[in-house]
Write an enzyme that holds these catalytic residues in place. Structure first.
Site, PDB file in Angstrom:
ATOM      1  N   ASP A 132       0.825  -1.225   0.000  1.00  0.00           N
ATOM      2  CA  ASP A 132       0.000   0.000   0.000  1.00  0.00           C
ATOM      3  C   ASP A 132       0.853   1.266   0.000  1.00  0.00           C
ATOM      4  O   ASP A 132       0.325   2.374   0.078  1.00  0.00           O
ATOM      5  CB  ASP A 132      -0.948   0.003   1.206  1.00  0.00           C
ATOM      6  CG  ASP A 132      -0.192  -0.003   2.526  1.00  0.00           C
ATOM      7  OD1 ASP A 132       1.060  -0.038   2.515  1.00  0.00           O
ATOM      8  OD2 ASP A 132      -0.852   0.055   3.583  1.00  0.00           O
ATOM      9  N   GLY A 133       2.176   1.102  -0.067  1.00  0.00           N
ATOM     10  CA  GLY A 133       3.043   2.283  -0.134  1.00  0.00           C
ATOM     11  C   GLY A 133       3.642   2.672   1.207  1.00  0.00           C
ATOM     12  O   GLY A 133       4.524   3.531   1.270  1.00  0.00           O
ATOM     13  N   LYS A 188      19.111  38.756  -5.252  1.00  0.00           N
ATOM     14  CA  LYS A 188      18.090  38.093  -6.087  1.00  0.00           C
ATOM     15  C   LYS A 188      16.730  38.118  -5.396  1.00  0.00           C
ATOM     16  O   LYS A 188      16.656  38.231  -4.172  1.00  0.00           O
ATOM     17  CB  LYS A 188      18.514  36.645  -6.379  1.00  0.00           C
ATOM     18  CG  LYS A 188      17.899  35.592  -5.486  1.00  0.00           C
ATOM     19  CD  LYS A 188      18.236  34.148  -5.800  1.00  0.00           C
ATOM     20  CE  LYS A 188      17.618  33.261  -4.714  1.00  0.00           C
ATOM     21  NZ  LYS A 188      18.141  31.911  -4.641  1.00  0.00           N
ATOM     22  N   THR A 232      16.819  23.593  -9.087  1.00  0.00           N
ATOM     23  CA  THR A 232      16.342  23.735 -10.477  1.00  0.00           C
ATOM     24  C   THR A 232      17.359  24.496 -11.319  1.00  0.00           C
ATOM     25  O   THR A 232      17.144  24.696 -12.514  1.00  0.00           O
ATOM     26  CB  THR A 232      15.018  24.512 -10.526  1.00  0.00           C
ATOM     27  OG1 THR A 232      15.273  25.863 -10.098  1.00  0.00           O
ATOM     28  CG2 THR A 232      13.946  23.891  -9.642  1.00  0.00           C
ATOM     29  N   GLY A 241      17.739  27.569 -11.203  1.00  0.00           N
ATOM     30  CA  GLY A 241      17.212  28.911 -11.482  1.00  0.00           C
ATOM     31  C   GLY A 241      18.143  29.986 -10.933  1.00  0.00           C
ATOM     32  O   GLY A 241      18.389  31.007 -11.587  1.00  0.00           O
TER      33      GLY A 241
HETATM   34  C1  R5P Z   1      18.693  29.482  -1.807  1.00  0.00           C
HETATM   35  O1  R5P Z   1      18.786  30.421  -1.045  1.00  0.00           O
HETATM   36  C2  R5P Z   1      19.766  28.427  -1.974  1.00  0.00           C
HETATM   37  O2  R5P Z   1      20.964  28.786  -1.382  1.00  0.00           O
HETATM   38  C3  R5P Z   1      19.999  28.122  -3.424  1.00  0.00           C
HETATM   39  O3  R5P Z   1      20.480  29.295  -4.076  1.00  0.00           O
HETATM   40  C4  R5P Z   1      18.713  27.721  -4.112  1.00  0.00           C
HETATM   41  O4  R5P Z   1      17.913  27.016  -3.240  1.00  0.00           O
HETATM   42  C5  R5P Z   1      19.002  26.888  -5.306  1.00  0.00           C
HETATM   43  O5  R5P Z   1      17.788  26.491  -5.872  1.00  0.00           O
HETATM   44  P1  R5P Z   1      17.550  26.620  -7.434  1.00  0.00           P
HETATM   45  O6  R5P Z   1      18.689  25.891  -8.079  1.00  0.00           O
HETATM   46  O7  R5P Z   1      16.225  25.936  -7.657  1.00  0.00           O
HETATM   47  O8  R5P Z   1      17.511  28.081  -7.765  1.00  0.00           O
END
Ligand code: R5P
Length: 312
Positions: free
Chosen positions: A36-37, A191, A222, A224
């Protein structure tokens, strides 16, 4: 007390390398889910009276790896282990260390509480996203750092003109550590996170024009953050071909494609979580097995860990 090391299923390769470095065999466990997981674990050898270490990063699948770690600790506690230390080289949920917006959970604190409830008496982590973990964890934390290993691996390929860049303000102390170890200047990026996958750069502070850059972070998820940072740095006039170093290469979703499109000189990560092979960009993996083995050996023998610890 006998030293014993157990591995969950999150990173068996790293666990084997740590066992090898310690000169011991992994203690056998069974981790077979029920139909069932529900997760189901069993320690297959005696651990009664042991000084037991459970190696399990809480990388994807995060929920399963976390619960498996808790179940292994519970099984070991009930089986009479004298001392239980969780070796969690990548601590998932560490980024949720505060309420960034109203009505959010503080998952990092809850996870630390769960470790204590599960019978874990000490925690070993590596370059956790937040140093505050030590303050909010009910169990003592040994916060190790892979930065000296990564800096050493970077050293040969760096240029005297190179600038170390923190891709967000949370990485400033980290960038300063690389900058001190490598004797290079540092620059910083501010950022804003737009979503789980997207970030936007507000400003680049520092001299990057005409220089090659190495972007350093605790983790790439990711990609990003490093993608937006690299593009902002190129716009600010840095040299083509960035280098990227991060302790945790948790490459999910668009990460591999984003890193490929950046055409980096190199991406360097550790094996805190299992690393994919055949990625479409130059990728080097530095093993933290020796670091973890040293930490375990010293804890087992009541010796100091201070030169392995990240005091940031
Ligand atoms: C955020 O403050 C972390 O230090 C990383 O910069 C971030 O979590 C990296 O996540 P991603 O690669 O998705 O931007």
């Amino acid at each position: 007390m006998t030293l014993k090391l157990v591995s969950g299923t999150a990173n068996p390769g790293l666990a084997l390398a740590v066992a090898d470095a310690l000169g011991i065999e992994l203690t056998a466990v069974e981790c077979e889910p029920f139909p069932d997981g529900e997760l189901n674990v069993r320690v297959l050898e005696t651990v009664r009276g042991a000084d037991l270490y459970i190696l399990q990063p809480t990388c994807p699948p995060v929920a399963d790896n976390l619960l498996q770690l808790l179940l292994l600790a519970d099984a070991a506690r009930r089986a009479g282990a004298s001392r239980i230390t969780a070796v969690v080289p990548y601590f998932g949920y560490a980024r949720q260390d505060r309420r960034a917006r109203g009505r959010q959970a503080v998952a990092a604190r809850l996870v630390a509480d769960l470790f204590a409830v599960g019978g874990i008496q000490r925690l070993i982590v590596v370059d956790a996203h937040t140093a505050a973990i030590e303050g909010f964890s009910p169990v003592p934390v040994e916060h190790l750092s892979a930065v000296p290993l990564l800096a050493e691996a970077l050293r040969a390929s760096l240029d005297a003109e190179q600038v170390v860049v923190a891709p967000d303000l949370g990485a400033v102390r980290l960038a300063e550590r690389y900058s001190d170890l490598l004797g290079l200047p540092a620059a910083f990026i501010s950022k804003v996170r737009v979503s789980g996958e997207e970030v936007r750069v507000r400003a680049v502070t520092g001299e990057v024009a005409g220089r090659p850059v190495v972007i350093v972070d605790d983790m790439i998820t990711t990609a990003g953050t490093v993608d937006a940072a690299a593009r902002a740095l190129l716009k600010a006039g840095c040299r083509e071909g960035v280098t990227i170093a991060a302790t945790h290469g948790i490459l999910v979703g668009p990460a591999a494609a984003r890193l490929r499109d950046l055409q980096p000189v190199g991406v360097i990560t550790t094996d805190s979580a299992p690393q994919q092979s055949g990625l479409p960009f130059p990728h080097r993996v530095v093993s933290i097995a020796g670091l973890l083995a040293q930490a375990i050996d010293r804890l087992h023998n009541d010796r100091s860990l201070s030169d392995l610890i990240s005091f940031v």
